[in-house]
Design a protein around this motif. Structure first.
Motif, mmCIF file in Angstrom:
data_model
loop_
_atom_site.group_PDB
_atom_site.id
_atom_site.type_symbol
_atom_site.label_atom_id
_atom_site.label_comp_id
_atom_site.label_asym_id
_atom_site.label_seq_id
_atom_site.Cartn_x
_atom_site.Cartn_y
_atom_site.Cartn_z
ATOM 1 N N PHE A 11 1.111 -1.319 0.019
ATOM 2 C CA PHE A 11 0.111 -0.312 0.173
ATOM 3 C C PHE A 11 0.876 1.212 0.369
ATOM 4 C CE2 PHE A 11 0.230 -0.525 4.649
ATOM 5 C CZ PHE A 11 0.584 0.977 5.178
ATOM 6 N N MET A 12 2.284 1.236 0.597
ATOM 7 C CA MET A 12 2.985 2.448 0.860
ATOM 8 C C MET A 12 3.391 3.313 -0.680
ATOM 9 S SD MET A 12 5.150 1.116 4.068
ATOM 10 C CE MET A 12 5.720 2.737 4.496
ATOM 11 N N LEU A 13 3.851 2.086 -1.469
ATOM 12 C CA LEU A 13 3.878 2.225 -2.726
ATOM 13 C C LEU A 13 3.284 3.027 -3.680
ATOM 14 C CD1 LEU A 13 7.312 -0.529 -3.596
ATOM 15 C CD2 LEU A 13 7.364 1.913 -3.041
ATOM 16 N N PRO A 14 1.935 2.340 -3.635
ATOM 17 C CA PRO A 14 1.120 2.916 -4.520
ATOM 18 C C PRO A 14 0.123 4.460 -4.187
ATOM 19 C CG PRO A 14 0.463 0.596 -4.500
ATOM 20 C CD PRO A 14 1.388 0.920 -3.531
ATOM 21 N N ALA A 15 0.372 4.540 -3.224
ATOM 22 C CA ALA A 15 -0.345 5.559 -1.443
ATOM 23 C C ALA A 15 1.392 6.707 -2.313
ATOM 24 C CB ALA A 15 -0.324 5.459 -0.539
ATOM 25 N N PHE A 16 2.134 6.344 -2.423
ATOM 26 C CA PHE A 16 3.106 7.294 -2.819
ATOM 27 C C PHE A 16 3.392 8.035 -4.172
ATOM 28 C CE2 PHE A 16 7.964 8.329 -4.483
ATOM 29 C CZ PHE A 16 7.887 9.479 -3.315
ATOM 30 N N GLN A 33 0.015 3.637 14.712
ATOM 31 C CA GLN A 33 1.389 4.408 14.961
ATOM 32 C C GLN A 33 2.447 3.640 14.370
ATOM 33 O OE1 GLN A 33 0.539 3.917 19.233
ATOM 34 N NE2 GLN A 33 -0.514 5.690 19.523
ATOM 35 N N ASP A 34 3.085 2.997 14.500
ATOM 36 C CA ASP A 34 3.615 2.336 13.275
ATOM 37 C C ASP A 34 3.613 2.389 12.030
ATOM 38 O OD1 ASP A 34 6.192 0.569 13.023
ATOM 39 O OD2 ASP A 34 4.683 -1.092 12.462
ATOM 40 N N MET A 35 2.259 2.265 11.567
ATOM 41 C CA MET A 35 2.854 2.531 9.715
ATOM 42 C C MET A 35 2.803 4.068 9.978
ATOM 43 S SD MET A 35 1.766 0.052 8.088
ATOM 44 C CE MET A 35 2.625 -1.399 9.085
ATOM 45 N N ALA A 36 2.168 4.918 11.103
ATOM 46 C CA ALA A 36 2.170 6.183 10.563
ATOM 47 C C ALA A 36 4.265 7.040 10.883
ATOM 48 C CB ALA A 36 1.757 7.087 11.264
ATOM 49 N N ALA A 37 4.145 6.151 11.303
ATOM 50 C CA ALA A 37 5.996 6.739 11.318
ATOM 51 C C ALA A 37 6.755 5.972 10.304
ATOM 52 C CB ALA A 37 6.106 5.739 12.965
ATOM 53 N N ARG A 38 6.659 4.776 9.459
ATOM 54 C CA ARG A 38 7.498 4.296 8.945
ATOM 55 C C ARG A 38 7.003 4.583 7.807
ATOM 56 N NH1 ARG A 38 5.897 -1.937 8.876
ATOM 57 N NH2 ARG A 38 7.307 -2.469 7.069
ATOM 58 N N CYS A 39 5.632 5.229 7.078
ATOM 59 C CA CYS A 39 5.382 5.884 6.085
ATOM 60 C C CYS A 39 6.402 7.444 6.347
ATOM 61 C CB CYS A 39 3.717 6.844 6.186
ATOM 62 S SG CYS A 39 2.810 5.019 5.530
ATOM 63 N N ALA A 41 8.891 7.925 8.212
ATOM 64 C CA ALA A 41 10.613 7.686 7.443
ATOM 65 C C ALA A 41 10.958 7.894 6.130
ATOM 66 C CB ALA A 41 10.560 6.528 8.649
ATOM 67 N N ALA A 42 9.818 6.625 5.502
ATOM 68 C CA ALA A 42 9.823 6.631 4.011
ATOM 69 C C ALA A 42 9.533 8.159 2.566
ATOM 70 C CB ALA A 42 9.204 5.607 3.330
ATOM 71 N N GLY A 43 9.199 8.832 4.073
ATOM 72 C CA GLY A 43 9.077 10.373 2.862
ATOM 73 C C GLY A 43 7.620 10.020 2.466
ATOM 74 N N ILE A 44 6.599 9.500 2.860
ATOM 75 C CA ILE A 44 5.373 9.496 2.175
ATOM 76 C C ILE A 44 4.076 9.895 3.086
ATOM 77 C CG2 ILE A 44 3.554 7.693 1.715
ATOM 78 C CD1 ILE A 44 5.246 5.511 1.489
ATOM 79 N N GLU A 45 3.998 10.830 2.714
ATOM 80 C CA GLU A 45 2.897 12.367 3.033
ATOM 81 C C GLU A 45 1.487 11.164 3.723
ATOM 82 O OE1 GLU A 45 2.252 14.986 3.940
ATOM 83 O OE2 GLU A 45 4.541 15.021 3.233
ATOM 84 N N TYR A 46 1.919 11.080 5.124
ATOM 85 C CA TYR A 46 1.239 10.427 5.889
ATOM 86 C C TYR A 46 -0.679 10.801 5.889
ATOM 87 C CZ TYR A 46 2.711 10.595 9.896
ATOM 88 O OH TYR A 46 3.041 11.693 10.877
ATOM 89 N N ALA A 47 -0.767 12.185 5.689
ATOM 90 C CA ALA A 47 -1.347 12.988 5.838
ATOM 91 C C ALA A 47 -2.888 12.215 4.565
ATOM 92 C CB ALA A 47 -1.778 14.597 5.518
ATOM 93 N N LEU A 48 -2.549 12.168 3.481
ATOM 94 C CA LEU A 48 -2.759 11.915 2.514
ATOM 95 C C LEU A 48 -3.139 9.643 2.424
ATOM 96 C CD1 LEU A 48 -1.911 13.348 -0.696
ATOM 97 C CD2 LEU A 48 -3.945 13.318 0.848
ATOM 98 N N ILE A 49 -2.690 9.825 3.996
ATOM 99 C CA ILE A 49 -3.015 8.094 4.602
ATOM 100 C C ILE A 49 -4.258 7.730 5.433
ATOM 101 C CG2 ILE A 49 -2.035 5.627 4.693
ATOM 102 C CD1 ILE A 49 0.403 6.496 3.331
ATOM 103 N N VAL A 50 -4.942 7.362 5.227
ATOM 104 C CA VAL A 50 -6.314 7.987 6.373
ATOM 105 C C VAL A 50 -5.651 6.381 7.162
ATOM 106 C CG1 VAL A 50 -8.247 7.899 7.557
ATOM 107 C CG2 VAL A 50 -7.523 9.358 5.774
ATOM 108 N N PHE A 51 -5.089 6.427 8.458
ATOM 109 C CA PHE A 51 -4.870 4.604 9.178
ATOM 110 C C PHE A 51 -6.467 5.122 10.446
ATOM 111 C CE2 PHE A 51 -0.948 5.468 8.069
ATOM 112 C CZ PHE A 51 -0.338 4.880 7.840
ATOM 113 N N ILE A 52 -7.289 3.720 10.202
ATOM 114 C CA ILE A 52 -8.069 3.530 11.334
ATOM 115 C C ILE A 52 -7.810 2.037 11.849
ATOM 116 C CG2 ILE A 52 -9.935 3.298 9.360
ATOM 117 C CD1 ILE A 52 -11.864 5.034 10.768
ATOM 118 N N THR A 53 -8.267 2.205 12.834
ATOM 119 C CA THR A 53 -8.715 1.050 13.684
ATOM 120 C C THR A 53 -9.949 -0.088 12.890
ATOM 121 O OG1 THR A 53 -9.778 1.531 15.291
ATOM 122 C CG2 THR A 53 -7.485 1.462 15.911
ATOM 123 N N LEU A 54 -10.188 -1.537 13.299
ATOM 124 C CA LEU A 54 -11.171 -1.802 13.523
ATOM 125 C C LEU A 54 -12.704 -1.478 13.628
ATOM 126 C CD1 LEU A 54 -12.643 -4.205 11.132
ATOM 127 C CD2 LEU A 54 -11.450 -6.100 13.079
#
Length: 94
Positions: A11-16, A33-39, A41-54
């Motif tokens: 998901f990170m590459l297509p999102a990028f 929290q881990d996914m947001a930190a990884r994005c 660190a990879a330079g991916i604007e995670y403001a456009l990636i919405v992380f949500i719990t089930l």
């Protein structure tokens, strides 16, 4: 695939490479929290990636949010990360 073998790149590459929103459903807050930190660190604007719990992802309000994003052409994809955990929890495991 085991932890650390690159599943999140699916998901990170297509999102990028896209201009729309990617929604990632994760079963646990710690994973979110881990996914947001990884994005970050990879330079991916995670403001456009919405992380949500089930728990939040299955609610009416979030469904309406997704529909609004889809209608305006902003939603690119919805990804369920670590889905085997979700399956285990639904079967009384975990």
């Amino acid at each position: 695939m085991a932890t650390g073998e690159g599943k999140s790149l699916l998901f990170m590459l297509p999102a990028f490479c896209s201009t729309g929103m990617t929604v990632v459903v994760v079963p646990l807050i710690m994973l979110r929290q881990d996914m947001a930190a990884r994005c970050k660190a990879a330079g991916i604007e995670y403001a456009l990636i919405v992380f949500i719990t089930l728990e939040l992802a299955v609610g009416v309000a979030f469904s309406q949010f997704l529909n609004r994003q889809r209608v305006i052409g902003r939603l690119d994809r919805v990804v369920i990360d670590e889905c085997y955990i979700v399956l285990d929890l639904s079967e009384g495991g975990g």
